[in-house]
Scaffold this motif. Structure first.
Motif, short mmCIF file in Angstrom:
data_model
loop_
_atom_site.label_atom_id
_atom_site.label_comp_id
_atom_site.label_asym_id
_atom_site.label_seq_id
_atom_site.Cartn_x
_atom_site.Cartn_y
_atom_site.Cartn_z
N ARG A 152 -31.32 29.65 -11.49
CA ARG A 152 -32.08 30.82 -11.03
C ARG A 152 -33.15 30.51 -9.98
N ILE A 153 -32.75 29.72 -8.99
CA ILE A 153 -33.63 29.47 -7.85
C ILE A 153 -33.15 30.39 -6.73
N PRO A 154 -34.05 31.20 -6.16
CA PRO A 154 -33.68 32.18 -5.13
C PRO A 154 -33.13 31.51 -3.86
N PRO A 155 -32.44 32.27 -3.01
CA PRO A 155 -31.78 31.71 -1.82
C PRO A 155 -32.70 30.92 -0.88
N GLY A 156 -33.87 31.45 -0.57
CA GLY A 156 -34.78 30.74 0.36
C GLY A 156 -35.16 29.36 -0.13
N PRO A 157 -35.70 29.24 -1.34
CA PRO A 157 -36.02 27.92 -1.86
C PRO A 157 -34.80 27.02 -2.02
N ARG A 158 -33.64 27.62 -2.35
CA ARG A 158 -32.41 26.81 -2.45
C ARG A 158 -32.11 26.13 -1.13
N LEU A 159 -32.20 26.88 -0.04
CA LEU A 159 -31.92 26.33 1.29
C LEU A 159 -32.91 25.21 1.63
N LEU A 160 -34.18 25.43 1.32
CA LEU A 160 -35.19 24.40 1.61
C LEU A 160 -34.92 23.12 0.82
N ILE A 161 -34.57 23.27 -0.45
CA ILE A 161 -34.29 22.11 -1.29
C ILE A 161 -33.08 21.35 -0.79
N LEU A 162 -32.00 22.06 -0.51
CA LEU A 162 -30.78 21.40 -0.04
C LEU A 162 -31.01 20.72 1.31
N ASP A 163 -31.74 21.37 2.21
CA ASP A 163 -32.04 20.77 3.51
C ASP A 163 -32.88 19.51 3.34
N HIS A 164 -33.86 19.56 2.45
CA HIS A 164 -34.71 18.39 2.21
C HIS A 164 -33.88 17.22 1.68
N ILE A 165 -32.97 17.50 0.77
CA ILE A 165 -32.14 16.43 0.19
C ILE A 165 -31.22 15.83 1.26
N HIS A 166 -30.61 16.67 2.08
CA HIS A 166 -29.70 16.17 3.13
C HIS A 166 -30.47 15.34 4.15
N ARG A 167 -31.65 15.78 4.53
CA ARG A 167 -32.48 15.00 5.47
C ARG A 167 -32.86 13.66 4.88
N PHE A 168 -33.23 13.66 3.60
CA PHE A 168 -33.61 12.43 2.92
C PHE A 168 -32.44 11.47 2.88
N GLU A 169 -31.25 11.97 2.59
CA GLU A 169 -30.06 11.12 2.54
C GLU A 169 -29.78 10.50 3.91
N ARG A 170 -29.92 11.28 4.98
CA ARG A 170 -29.70 10.75 6.33
C ARG A 170 -30.71 9.66 6.66
N GLU A 171 -31.96 9.87 6.29
CA GLU A 171 -33.00 8.88 6.56
C GLU A 171 -32.74 7.60 5.78
N GLU A 172 -32.23 7.73 4.57
CA GLU A 172 -31.93 6.57 3.74
C GLU A 172 -30.77 5.76 4.32
N ARG A 173 -29.81 6.43 4.95
CA ARG A 173 -28.62 5.76 5.49
C ARG A 173 -28.91 5.04 6.81
N LYS A 174 -29.88 5.48 7.57
CA LYS A 174 -30.15 4.90 8.90
C LYS A 174 -30.33 3.38 8.86
N PRO A 175 -31.18 2.82 7.97
CA PRO A 175 -31.32 1.37 7.96
C PRO A 175 -30.02 0.64 7.62
N VAL A 176 -29.22 1.22 6.74
CA VAL A 176 -27.95 0.60 6.36
C VAL A 176 -27.00 0.59 7.55
N LEU A 177 -26.91 1.71 8.27
CA LEU A 177 -26.02 1.79 9.43
C LEU A 177 -26.48 0.84 10.53
N THR A 178 -27.79 0.72 10.74
CA THR A 178 -28.31 -0.19 11.76
C THR A 178 -27.98 -1.62 11.39
N GLU A 179 -28.13 -1.95 10.12
CA GLU A 179 -27.83 -3.31 9.67
C GLU A 179 -26.34 -3.61 9.82
#
Length: 136
Positions: free
Chosen positions: A98-125
């Motif tokens: 029961r999380i409304p659409p706006g907060p859902r989008l913010l949460i999912l976007d935050h998680i996807h951005r975090f995952e991309r940031e976590e992968r950058k050092p691995v890809l560079t290495e």
């Protein structure tokens, strides 16, 4: 302690305990009740511990706080969406708790951005391990 004193005094008056001087007995009983109540309170304070932080929701709590969505922490706990489930979150999982659409989008976007940031050092290495002229 005032309530304990009052209950002790009333106990003395209602029960009729004591001798001819009921006022003195009421005061004595009130003081005794107040001291016992105060002592029990102090013991409780000494042996009680502050509530331990729930270690399964540290990242979740931090993420929600950063997004200004800390009011939805109870939804995550109710749905058992712990730190381990953050990378697995989907729109439907957030809808189920029961999380409304706006907060859902913010949460999912935050998680996807975090995952991309976590992968950058691995890809560079990994790219540094490839031969210089590799164009895979």
């Amino acid at each position: 302690m005032a309530a304990a004193f009052g209950s002790g005094a009333m106990f003395s008056l209602v029960s009729g305990m004591g001798g001819p001087n009921q006022a003195a007995n009421a005061v004595t009983s009130g003081l005794f009740f107040a001291l016992v109540q105060g002592g029990l309170f102090q013991l409780g304070q000494k042996f009680s511990q502050p509530p331990a932080e729930d270690t399964h929701y540290v990242k979740t709590r931090h993420m929600l706080h950063n997004l200004g969505l800390q009011s939805y922490e109870k939804n995550f706990k109710k749905g058992l969406l712990t730190d381990n489930t953050l990378p697995l979150l989907t729109d439907s999982a957030l809808r189920d708790v029961r999380i409304p659409p706006g907060p859902r989008l913010l949460i999912l976007d935050h998680i996807h951005r975090f995952e991309r940031e976590e992968r950058k050092p691995v890809l560079t290495e990994m790219s540094s391990l490839l031969p210089p002229n590799f164009s895979g």
